[in-house]
Motif scaffolding. Structure first.
Motif, mmCIF file in Angstrom:
data_model
loop_
_atom_site.group_PDB
_atom_site.id
_atom_site.type_symbol
_atom_site.label_atom_id
_atom_site.label_comp_id
_atom_site.label_asym_id
_atom_site.label_seq_id
_atom_site.Cartn_x
_atom_site.Cartn_y
_atom_site.Cartn_z
ATOM 1 N N ASN A 223 14.393 4.736 14.900
ATOM 2 C CA ASN A 223 13.600 4.926 13.687
ATOM 3 C C ASN A 223 12.393 5.828 13.946
ATOM 4 O O ASN A 223 12.061 6.697 13.144
ATOM 5 N N ASN B 30 14.432 6.280 5.195
ATOM 6 C CA ASN B 30 13.988 6.119 6.578
ATOM 7 C C ASN B 30 14.878 5.171 7.378
ATOM 8 O O ASN B 30 14.502 4.730 8.471
ATOM 9 N N LYS B 31 16.066 4.852 6.816
ATOM 10 C CA LYS B 31 17.055 4.036 7.512
ATOM 11 C C LYS B 31 16.472 2.706 7.971
ATOM 12 O O LYS B 31 16.600 2.299 9.129
ATOM 13 N N MET B 32 15.790 2.027 7.061
ATOM 14 C CA MET B 32 15.201 0.727 7.330
ATOM 15 C C MET B 32 15.679 -0.275 6.289
ATOM 16 O O MET B 32 15.838 0.084 5.117
ATOM 17 N N THR C 134 16.832 0.073 17.966
ATOM 18 C CA THR C 134 16.643 0.340 16.534
ATOM 19 C C THR C 134 15.263 0.912 16.267
ATOM 20 O O THR C 134 15.106 1.888 15.531
#
Length: 403
Positions: free
Chosen positions: A62, A143-145, A58
């Motif tokens: 990121n 930011n796909k967090m 992950t």
């Protein structure tokens, strides 16, 4: 692509990434081949604490996405290989866990209030100077967090900063050391110099016998013919209708005379330079070379080039501060100079109080960072036997670096 990163290094995501890479470089631990069969489920183990493979993947995805979006169309995965980003990320995650342990051992922690306050101060989460929850969620989604992932990262950053400040505070700097450092940093020098390339010669006398002997030798004749071939356009017969080139035999004596004269001039110049460099000052040296002495302005180590000397750079500036009392010959940007130290100018710390205070703060911060890097090196040695990397992951990292 690296230039693109430098230009955009103020963005908080890139700043965080660069910090990640720096810490990773500082934490290059050894690894063990233990637990090879279970390497698929974990990325690293730190004295009983496990970094799961999914957690590593992950983080890696990121970081790659950060690079991809920041660089844009110029993104190339070869850049990641050049930076060995896979191992930098893994090393950084290991160091996060170690620093967390060290912080806890020293009674440090990050409260929920500290975490909330730090996040609220990030400009990208603010609107009209205040924290905005919609901006916060939107940026994390972009930011796909998840909020939990980002807050854990932020918590570790705050804890790392606490450790850094703790270590930095142990750095002792005396007033005398500060003043000496300030003097060295702001001391200025002035140079006197002679451009050797500008030294004029009147032309050396060449006798007819010398020309004959030169052309009679195989080496001399070859040099003359090479010169004739390379400078063919110089020997066009302007009197001829078709502007034909004069024959070699018709011009060989003038070519030989020119070559011999140039060699004599160069030999004479070398001799004069040697004599000039033995003089006690550059003014006497100039009389030998029949040339003028030029002066630079006063400049400090902060300069990126020597004033008035075209093509010089930072290395030349630092070199200038090591000059002694002798005249020195130095090539700069394809030109040769005789250079001598003309004078020093030391700063007055009492007058430049504001500048001195600014320097003091920068010096202390730099010293603190140096102490922190030394501390990380110490941790690396202390924890090296407690860190185990997944052999499977290390194999993948090596294979990627070799591609």
């Amino acid at each position: 692509m690296l230039d693109i990163l430098r230009k955009n290094s103020r963005h908080w995501l890139v700043v965080g990434l660069m910090a990640l890479v720096v810490v990773g470089l500082s934490a290059f631990f050894g690894y063990s081949s233990r637990d090879a069969n279970s390497g698929q489920t974990w990325a690293a183990k730190i004295d009983g604490d496990t970094i799961k493979m999914g957690e590593y993947i992950t983080r890696y995805r990121n970081v790659v996405e950060m690079y991809r979006r920041k660089i844009g169309p110029d993104f190339d995965e070869k850049l990641l290989q050049q930076l060995n980003i896979k191992f930098q990320i893994l090393s950084s995650m290991v160091m996060d866990r170690i620093l967390f342990r060290e912080a806890k051992n020293n009674g440090m922690d990050v409260s929920s209030l500290e975490l909330r306050d730090s996040i609220s101060q990030i400009p990208y989460f603010q609107k009209d100077g205040k924290f905005n929850m919609d901006y916060y969620k939107g940026m994390l989604t972009y930011n796909k967090m998840t909020a939990n992932e980002f807050e854990n990262i932020q918590r570790r950053e705050l804890l790392r900063e606490k450790v850094r400040q703790f270590v930095s505070a142990s750095s002792k700097v005396s007033d005398e050391e500060l003043k000496n450092a300030y003097t060295v940093e702001n001391q200025k020098v002035r140079l006197a110099y002679i451009k050797i390339n500008d030294v004029l010669t009147l032309g050396a006398d060449v006798k007819k016998e010398e020309v004959g002997a030169f052309l009679a030798s195989d080496q001399g004749k070859k040099e003359a013919q090479d010169y004739y071939t390379k400078h063919n356009d110089d020997f066009i017969d302007l009197k001829s209708k078709n502007k034909s080139v004069l024959k070699f035999d018709d011009v060989k004596e003038s070519i030989a005379k020119n070559i011999i004269s140039n060699k004599k001039e160069k030999t004479a110049l070398v001799t004069k330079i040697d004599q000039a460099m033995k003089m006690e000052n550059i003014d006497k040296a100039s009389s030998i070379l029949n040339s003028k002495v030029e002066l630079t302005e006063f400049f400090s180590r902060k300069n990126t080039s020597i004033p008035a000397i075209f093509g010089s750079n930072t290395n030349d500036v630092l070199w200038a501060f090591g000059l002694g009392s002798k005249i020195v010959k130095r090539d700069i940007a394809g030109k040769t100079y005789l250079i001598a130290l003309k004078g020093f100018e030391s700063p007055k710390t009492g007058i430049a109080e504001k500048d001195y205070e600014s320097f003091k703060n920068e010096f202390l911060a730099e010293r603190g960072n140096t102490e922190f890097l030394s501390y990380l090196e110490e941790l690396k040695k202390r924890w090296s036997k407690k860190v185990v990397y997944s052999p499977l992951l290390l194999r993948d990292i090596r294979n990627g670096a070799e591609d």
